[in-house]
Design an enzyme around this catalytic site. Structure first.
Site, PDB file in Angstrom:
ATOM      1  N   ARG A 180       0.672  -1.146   0.075  1.00  0.00           N
ATOM      2  CA  ARG A 180      -0.150   0.012  -0.048  1.00  0.00           C
ATOM      3  C   ARG A 180       0.807   1.161   0.010  1.00  0.00           C
ATOM      4  NH1 ARG A 180      -4.415  -0.006   4.275  1.00  0.00           N
ATOM      5  NH2 ARG A 180      -5.420   1.715   2.949  1.00  0.00           N
ATOM      6  N   CYS A 237      -1.338   6.380   8.989  1.00  0.00           N
ATOM      7  CA  CYS A 237      -1.442   5.008   8.407  1.00  0.00           C
ATOM      8  C   CYS A 237      -2.745   5.417   7.325  1.00  0.00           C
ATOM      9  CB  CYS A 237      -2.089   3.873   9.383  1.00  0.00           C
ATOM     10  SG  CYS A 237      -3.302   4.485  10.485  1.00  0.00           S
TER      11      CYS A 237
END
Length: 282
Positions: A180, A237
């Site tokens: 990611r 995050c």
């Protein structure tokens, strides 16, 4: 002082009147699953708090990330309703790694309550140690007296990040997995990649194969590349939840507490003018 508590110590304290125990199990794919799992079996005396309903504010499309910080007074009232006093020992847990439980660990500290610990290994460790579960519905709690006051110095926002993009004294740490971070995969958010200048520090590596947290020295080694004098660390995050896991890891390692970019990647990408990087930063 350790931010963790083991199953033996928790078992010995379950009857303590000062203990407040919270179950934070949650599934991003099935947001109602945590409540079902709690009803099926939880550590005796635990109460359930839901990531979306209790620990986050409402999402404002195009402005906020997926899990905005809750209103401090609303969260304080929730904690009071669940019996939290100013001197309570709060213990938080989830399935095991602490990816969701760390959110409440951080929120409590943000509100000024630092007497909080995360169960090392979570429910899996509790069950593996042969300890019982309960399916009882918790009794209504005697209302606590906790009064939280948010410490916004623990946060960093978009404006400061943009202002300090070329400041070597600020280092962003991305808690998501490498696919990611690099932009190779993005199963949740509409834009892939990371904030330019951020380093990849996957929070899942804070625990070992046995599901228990790494020793403090090993956690410290994970942060070693950014331990220069005066270096400010800030964690993010996807939505400001698992970043708290890296913050806990730094504190457990005895390092200065990193700041939290609560909006995280899902907020960053709401403005297409904000820069996006892909690939692995050296």
């Amino acid at each position: 002082m350790s931010q963790l508590i083991d199953t033996q110590t928790l078992a010995e304290r379950l009857e303590d009147s000062e203990l407040c125990l919270f179950d934070l199990r949650f599934s991003l794919e099935q947001p109602g699953q945590g409540r079902l799992d709690f009803a099926a079996g939880h550590i005796p005396g635990a109460r359930y708090l839901h990531l979306d309903d209790d620990l986050s504010a409402a999402v404002v499309p195009g402005q906020t990330g997926r899990h905005p910080l809750p209103d401090p007074e609303r969260l304080s009232a929730c904690l009071r309703r669940n019996g939290v006093n100013g001197d309570s020992l709060v213990v938080v847990y989830d399935d095991g790694p602490g990816l969701f439980a760390a959110r409440l660990w951080w929120l409590l500290r943000w509100l000024g309550h630092e007497r909080v610990k995360l169960l090392n290994g979570g429910l899996r460790a509790w069950v593996a140690s042969g300890r019982p579960l309960s399916s009882d519905t918790p009794r209504p709690a005697v209302e606590g007296n906790f009064q939280g006051r948010a410490d916004h110095a623990r946060l960093i926002d978009v404006a400061e990040i943009l202002k300090r993009q070329d400041d070597p004294g600020l280092q962003l740490l991305d808690a998501r997995g490498a696919p990611r971070y690099t932009g190779e995969q993005e199963p949740i958010d509409p834009v892939a990649g990371h904030i330019p200048g951020a380093a990849c520090l996957p929070c899942v590596a804070n625990v070992g194969a046995d599901g228990l947290w790494l020793p403090a020295a090993e956690l410290a080694a994970r942060f070693k590349p950014w331990q220069g004098e005066g270096q400010v660390l800030a964690c993010y995050c996807g939505s400001g939840v698992t970043a708290c896991h890296n913050i806990l890891a730094a504190v457990e390692a005895g390092l200065p507490e990193p700041r939290l970019y609560a909006g995280s990647w899902s907020e960053w990408i709401t403005d297409p003018q904000r820069p996006v990087a892909t690939g692995m930063t050296p």
